[in-house]
Design a protein around this motif. Structure first.
Motif, short mmCIF file in Angstrom:
data_model
loop_
_atom_site.label_atom_id
_atom_site.label_comp_id
_atom_site.label_asym_id
_atom_site.label_seq_id
_atom_site.Cartn_x
_atom_site.Cartn_y
_atom_site.Cartn_z
N MET A 15 0.84 -1.21 0.00
CA MET A 15 0.00 0.00 0.00
C MET A 15 0.87 1.26 0.00
O MET A 15 0.54 2.24 -0.67
CB MET A 15 -0.95 -0.02 1.19
N GLU A 16 1.97 1.24 0.74
CA GLU A 16 2.89 2.39 0.74
C GLU A 16 3.48 2.60 -0.66
O GLU A 16 3.57 3.73 -1.13
CB GLU A 16 4.02 2.19 1.76
N LEU A 17 3.88 1.51 -1.32
CA LEU A 17 4.43 1.63 -2.67
C LEU A 17 3.37 2.16 -3.64
O LEU A 17 3.67 2.98 -4.51
CB LEU A 17 4.98 0.29 -3.15
N ALA A 18 2.14 1.71 -3.47
CA ALA A 18 1.05 2.18 -4.34
C ALA A 18 0.75 3.65 -4.08
O ALA A 18 0.54 4.43 -5.02
CB ALA A 18 -0.20 1.34 -4.11
N ASN A 19 0.75 4.06 -2.81
CA ASN A 19 0.49 5.46 -2.47
C ASN A 19 1.57 6.39 -3.01
O ASN A 19 1.31 7.54 -3.32
CB ASN A 19 0.39 5.64 -0.95
N ARG A 20 2.78 5.89 -3.12
CA ARG A 20 3.91 6.72 -3.56
C ARG A 20 4.27 6.47 -5.03
O ARG A 20 5.36 6.84 -5.48
CB ARG A 20 5.12 6.47 -2.67
N LEU A 21 3.37 5.84 -5.75
CA LEU A 21 3.60 5.55 -7.17
C LEU A 21 3.90 6.85 -7.92
O LEU A 21 3.19 7.84 -7.77
CB LEU A 21 2.36 4.87 -7.76
N PRO A 71 -1.41 -0.55 -9.47
CA PRO A 71 -2.15 -0.94 -8.26
C PRO A 71 -3.47 -1.66 -8.55
O PRO A 71 -3.87 -2.54 -7.79
CB PRO A 71 -2.41 0.39 -7.54
N GLU A 72 -4.10 -1.33 -9.65
CA GLU A 72 -5.37 -1.99 -9.99
C GLU A 72 -5.17 -3.40 -10.54
O GLU A 72 -6.13 -4.15 -10.72
CB GLU A 72 -6.21 -1.14 -10.96
N GLU A 73 -3.91 -3.78 -10.80
CA GLU A 73 -3.61 -5.12 -11.31
C GLU A 73 -3.10 -6.08 -10.24
O GLU A 73 -2.83 -7.24 -10.52
CB GLU A 73 -2.56 -5.02 -12.43
N ILE A 74 -2.94 -5.59 -9.02
CA ILE A 74 -2.43 -6.42 -7.92
C ILE A 74 -3.53 -6.58 -6.89
O ILE A 74 -4.07 -5.59 -6.39
CB ILE A 74 -1.19 -5.77 -7.26
N THR A 75 -3.89 -7.83 -6.58
CA THR A 75 -4.94 -8.07 -5.60
C THR A 75 -4.35 -8.40 -4.22
O THR A 75 -3.22 -8.85 -4.11
CB THR A 75 -5.86 -9.23 -6.01
N SER A 76 -5.15 -8.16 -3.22
CA SER A 76 -4.72 -8.51 -1.87
C SER A 76 -4.54 -10.02 -1.75
O SER A 76 -3.68 -10.49 -1.00
CB SER A 76 -5.71 -7.99 -0.83
N GLY A 77 -5.30 -10.78 -2.52
CA GLY A 77 -5.15 -12.24 -2.53
C GLY A 77 -3.77 -12.67 -3.00
O GLY A 77 -3.16 -13.57 -2.43
N GLU A 78 -3.27 -12.02 -4.06
CA GLU A 78 -1.92 -12.34 -4.55
C GLU A 78 -0.88 -12.10 -3.47
O GLU A 78 0.00 -12.93 -3.25
CB GLU A 78 -1.56 -11.45 -5.75
N THR A 118 -10.32 -7.53 -4.34
CA THR A 118 -9.88 -6.29 -3.70
C THR A 118 -8.46 -5.99 -4.15
O THR A 118 -7.53 -6.71 -3.81
CB THR A 118 -9.93 -6.42 -2.16
N THR A 119 -8.32 -4.92 -4.92
CA THR A 119 -7.01 -4.55 -5.46
C THR A 119 -6.30 -3.55 -4.54
O THR A 119 -6.92 -2.97 -3.63
CB THR A 119 -7.15 -3.91 -6.85
N LEU A 120 -5.02 -3.36 -4.80
CA LEU A 120 -4.29 -2.33 -4.07
C LEU A 120 -4.92 -0.96 -4.28
O LEU A 120 -4.99 -0.15 -3.36
CB LEU A 120 -2.83 -2.28 -4.55
N LYS A 121 -5.38 -0.70 -5.48
CA LYS A 121 -6.03 0.59 -5.75
C LYS A 121 -7.26 0.74 -4.86
O LYS A 121 -7.51 1.83 -4.32
CB LYS A 121 -6.41 0.71 -7.21
N ASP A 122 -8.05 -0.34 -4.71
CA ASP A 122 -9.22 -0.28 -3.82
C ASP A 122 -8.80 0.09 -2.40
O ASP A 122 -9.47 0.88 -1.73
CB ASP A 122 -9.95 -1.63 -3.77
#
Length: 139
Positions: A15-21, A71-78, A118-122
């Motif tokens: 989530m930190e990496l996604a926020n700082r994309l 972020p929209e391509e990475i899910t919390s499940g992965e 549920t994606t990282l973007k979500d």
């Protein structure tokens, strides 16, 4: 099934990496400091995420980590499967009572469905709507 600190902190990293994309590589030290976590522990978690192709490492004085996908391509499940292994509420065998096995499979599939949708973007764009009364879960 209880998600360990490996899964929880792994989600924090991602989530930190996604926020700082777009801000360039992010150091684990900065993530650790911001979230009051052990940098050494985060170093142990980043390797499987990198090996799974979810993050890329950038070397050098201003190096760090970036997401390998949007972020929209990475899910919390992965993320959780990489760090925690297969998702299952209980261990069961083929010989187990069919009714109980059916229940365990339904629970597993429901958890997987939520995590895989549920994606990282979500997660980084989530807004609390203040409807905490909407769901009541008893376990």
């Amino acid at each position: 099934m209880k998600i360990s600190t490996k899964g929880r902190y792994g989600l924090t990293i991602m989530m930190e990496l996604a926020n700082r994309l777009g801000d360039g590589p992010v150091s684990l030290k900065s993530i650790a400091q911001k979230n009051d976590l052990s940098e050494h522990y985060l170093e142990q978690l980043i390797a499987p995420l990198r090996n799974a192709g979810l993050v890329k490492s950038i070397r050098g004085a201003y190096g760090g980590y970036i997401l390998a996908k949007k972020p929209e391509e990475i899910t919390s499940g992965e993320i959780l499967r990489v760090l925690e292994g297969p998702i299952s509420p209980v261990e069961f065998s083929e010989e187990e009572d069919p009714a109980k096995r059916y229940l365990w499979l339904r629970i597993r599939d429901s958890i997987s469905s939520v995590l895989d949708s549920t994606t990282l973007k979500d997660l980084i764009t989530y807004q609390d709507e203040g409807d905490s009364e909407g769901y009541m879960f008893y376990i």
